[in-house]
Design a protein around this motif. Structure first.
Motif, PDB file in Angstrom:
ATOM      1  N   SER A   1       0.818  -1.216   0.000  1.00 50.33           N
ATOM      2  CA  SER A   1       0.000   0.000   0.000  1.00 50.33           C
ATOM      3  C   SER A   1       0.848   1.262   0.000  1.00 50.33           C
ATOM      4  CB  SER A   1      -0.931   0.007   1.208  1.00 50.33           C
ATOM      5  OG  SER A   1      -0.196   0.106   2.422  1.00 50.33           O
TER       6      SER A   1
ATOM      7  N   ASP B   1       0.017   2.464  -7.243  1.00 48.06           N
ATOM      8  CA  ASP B   1      -0.724   1.408  -7.927  1.00 48.06           C
ATOM      9  C   ASP B   1      -1.757   2.062  -8.828  1.00 48.06           C
ATOM     10  OD1 ASP B   1      -2.202  -0.707  -8.785  1.00 48.06           O
ATOM     11  OD2 ASP B   1      -2.667  -1.503  -6.800  1.00 48.06           O
TER      12      ASP B   1
ATOM     13  N   TRP C   1      -3.965   0.856 -10.589  1.00 45.93           N
ATOM     14  CA  TRP C   1      -5.313   0.287 -10.516  1.00 45.93           C
ATOM     15  C   TRP C   1      -6.162   1.040  -9.508  1.00 45.93           C
ATOM     16  CZ3 TRP C   1      -6.374  -2.409 -14.480  1.00 45.93           C
ATOM     17  CH2 TRP C   1      -5.442  -3.256 -15.058  1.00 45.93           C
ATOM     18  N   ASN C   2      -5.513   1.600  -8.487  1.00 51.25           N
ATOM     19  CA  ASN C   2      -6.255   2.222  -7.393  1.00 51.25           C
ATOM     20  C   ASN C   2      -6.044   3.719  -7.282  1.00 51.25           C
ATOM     21  OD1 ASN C   2      -7.261  -0.331  -6.430  1.00 51.25           O
ATOM     22  ND2 ASN C   2      -5.218  -0.737  -5.614  1.00 51.25           N
ATOM     23  N   GLU C   3      -5.345   4.327  -8.236  1.00 51.44           N
ATOM     24  CA  GLU C   3      -5.078   5.754  -8.186  1.00 51.44           C
ATOM     25  C   GLU C   3      -5.938   6.498  -9.202  1.00 51.44           C
ATOM     26  OE1 GLU C   3      -3.233   7.052  -5.955  1.00 51.44           O
ATOM     27  OE2 GLU C   3      -2.092   5.333  -5.218  1.00 51.44           O
ATOM     28  N   THR C   4      -6.432   7.663  -8.829  1.00 53.98           N
ATOM     29  CA  THR C   4      -7.184   8.491  -9.767  1.00 53.98           C
ATOM     30  C   THR C   4      -6.276   9.027 -10.856  1.00 53.98           C
ATOM     31  OG1 THR C   4      -8.720   9.128  -8.011  1.00 53.98           O
ATOM     32  CG2 THR C   4      -8.669  10.507  -9.981  1.00 53.98           C
TER      33      THR C   4
END
Length: 627
Positions: free
Chosen positions: A268, A272, A274-277
């Motif tokens: 974390s 990443d 996939w998980n970032e704006t």
């Protein structure tokens, strides 16, 4: 950021030559408009199966429809644009509504359901004299069978269905599948309602968490009626199937397992997409070393992330004797508060002062000295490296792509080659576009001093856009040579003349490693000569579109270049005496996808190098990578 496979195809046609000599190539721009909707996730993935199976009439067939003379000078006419668009639409229909039912019948092992898709005039073919390539060791069993010299035999549809079902039976009830279309076209462009042909790949696999992962991959030529949702709803639409290759693999256990958290690495903390704006194309990298000489591998990670109020950070993990890692970033003096300017960049560990301890060099102009594995001390002011790489100026440091190291002049001091990826090409058709941002060869003078010897050595990259480079002994003379890859055309081999200068060598004038993003070197065939694998961009959507360009629409030299743009990764086999042969397609390691950082390593300790080829740029779905 658009789906990467779409982006690949669009950029193939999105740039034009500025000179009057190339004005007619403007027509390629219009192709981008015709394929913005192609390459959906149903038709793109990363599995490696060749396009060259001996069935050249399918793989390389190009439309011979009449050509509008004006298109030769300016652009594709409207009919040609609509035709290419229509082919991609039909490709998606075939996968979503036609082949999906075929795959379901196969994995459910239903011979009647599969036979129902075959027409009353169905003609099946299967290889009668197979050529086998096998791997069988303590961990992996794999066999690849393909037609030898196109020797095939007819096969009745029920027998073919039974054969296909038998291939997936060992996978059990957890089998999953996907289809990919490598080529598709109507047999007569003027009669779309008649039969069509496609080169199709079917991959079936079981749950990757299974104790014994397995997969089966089939390559076949399919003859079928014009794709439509309504036609696929009924049976009998497949008129022919010629099986070209079968590959079956089984492992005694999963080959790799995610263990970062178990070893103390907190995922974390790192960027990443996939998980970032905000999506980042190159947030950083991972660099291995043994900075404290305890015989445990340590890791530097430069794509760390903190809450928005904080800068991006790097993380130094010390490898522990009992296994696992411990964060020693602050303890070693590399904490974020003192190191704001190095986020998201490239680094290298190298002993610059010959004291036996690996120092840390960042491509943007900073050096940190390793104080006997106890602490890193900043040497930016003391070292001339900061000045010869641009003095920290934004326009200089932002273009750095990475560093590779070698004692190129064998004076006992390790030197630095800084490759850079700056510049914007006027065209992605020309091989080299003369970027003003050039690579740097920095000779280590000792005492933290460096001399820029790029021009004297002749190693500035020639204006190429360079994401990576590699030192290796190409001709077995014990002097390090240098290969520089190129995103937009051929890379170049710099052969060490042993006098401080290098000679340019094109390792294979008949091929083009366009789109190269990564490089790996190693003696893959154990013949004593170091080979090259270049990870490059490949797109099945691009292959379909370029493969269906009407014959004569552009000059042969441009069509040849377009074919090279979508050829994918390349493997140059070193036969000695600076003789290299392109072998990626033959070895079936070319169509990986949007390839970045490949690795050659002996993963199973059998004495032979294996290839780990990464793929995927920014896919729409992490389960459906680009390619």
């Amino acid at each position: 950021m658009p789906h990467a496979s779409l982006w690949i195809v669009c950029f193939l046609f999105g740039r034009v030559f500025q000179s009057a000599r190339w004005k007619w190539i403007v027509g390629l721009c219009l192709l981008a408009l015709a394929i913005c909707g192609c390459g959906s996730e149903q038709t793109e993935h990363v599995d490696v199966i060749p396009e060259t199976t001996g069935d050249a009439s399918l793989v390389y067939e190009r439309s011979t429809a009449p050509v509008n003379p004006e298109a030769l000078q300016w652009s594709l006419d409207k009919e040609d644009q609509e035709y290419l668009w229509d082919l991609e639409h039909h490709s998606n229909l075939l996968v979503q509504f036609g082949l999906r039912s075929v795959g379901t019948a196969v994995v459910e092992q239903s011979v009647p359901a599969l036979v129902e898709r075959f027409s009353s005039e169905f003609a099946g073919e299967i290889f009668s004299d197979a050529r086998n390539i096998t791997i069988n060791d303590a961990l992996i069993s794999s066999v690849r069978r393909s037609a030898d010299h196109l020797e095939t035999r007819p096969i009745e549809k029920t027998e073919l269905a039974e054969f296909l079902v038998s291939l997936v039976q060992p996978l059990g009830d957890s089998a999953r599948f996907r289809f990919d279309i490598k080529r598709i076209f109507p047999q007569d462009r003027q009669r779309l309602e008649e039969l069509w042909t496609a080169l199709v790949m079917l991959r079936v696999w079981n749950d990757r968490a299974a104790s014994a992962p397995q997969e089966v991959t089939l390559l076949f030529r399919l003859v079928f009626e014009r794709p439509s949702k309504e036609r696929f709803a009924s049976g009998g639409w497949i008129h022919g199937l010629k099986l070209l290759q079968v590959a079956q693999s089984r492992s005694q256990r999963p080959l790799f397992r995610e263990v970062a958290a178990d070893l103390g690495i907190d995922g974390s903390r790192f960027y990443d997409n996939w998980n970032e704006t905000l999506k980042k194309e190159n947030p950083g990298g991972i660099y291995a070393c043994d900075f404290n000489r305890d015989n445990c591998v340590d890791l530097l990670i430069t794509d760390g992330r903190n809450p928005p109020a904080e800068p991006d950070v790097l993380c130094l993990y010390q490898g522990l004797v009992g296994g696992g890692f411990r964060d020693v970033t602050q303890a070693m003096g590399l904490d974020a508060a003192r190191y704001r300017e190095v986020r998201g960049i490239h680094a290298v560990f190298v002993d610059l002062d010959n004291d036996g301890w690996e120092d840390l060099v960042f491509s943007r102009g900073d050096i940190w000295r390793n104080e006997e594995g106890k602490r890193f001390v900043h040497k930016k002011i003391a070292s001339s490296y900061y000045q010869v790489t641009g003095g920290g100026a934004v326009e200089a440091r932002e273009e750095f792509g990475g560093i590779t190291i070698a004692d190129y002049d064998r004076d006992g001091w390790v030197d630095l080659y800084v490759h850079r990826s700056g510049g914007a090409p006027k065209s992605w058709i020309e091989d080299v576009f003369d970027s003003p941002i050039r690579n740097l060869l920095l000779r280590n003078l000792g005492d933290w001093k460096f001399e820029n010897v790029t021009q004297h050595a002749g190693t500035d990259g020639g204006g190429r856009v360079v994401f990576s480079s590699a030192w290796f002994d190409a001709n077995n003379d014990s002097w390090p040579d240098l290969y520089v890859i190129n995103e937009f055309g051929d890379g170049i081999l710099y052969v060490n003349r042993q006098d401080g200068t290098f000679k340019e060598v094109d390792v294979d004038p008949n091929t083009d490693d366009f789109g190269s993003m990564g490089i790996a070197t190693g003696d893959i065939d154990n013949n004593g000569h170091i080979d090259l694998y270049l990870g490059g961009m490949y797109s099945k959507a691009g292959s379909r579109v370029i493969g269906n360009l009407p014959e004569g629409i552009y000059p042969d030299e441009v069509v040849d270049k377009l074919d090279r743009l979508i050829s994918g990764s390349e493997f140059y086999q070193n036969d000695g005496e600076l003789s290299f042969n392109a072998q990626a397609a033959r070895l079936q390691i070319h169509d990986v996808g949007w390839a970045w950082g490949p690795t050659l390593a002996d993963f199973n300790n059998d004495g032979w190098l294996d290839l780990f080829a990464t793929a995927g740029y920014m896919s729409r779905d992490r389960t459906k990578p680009d390619g």
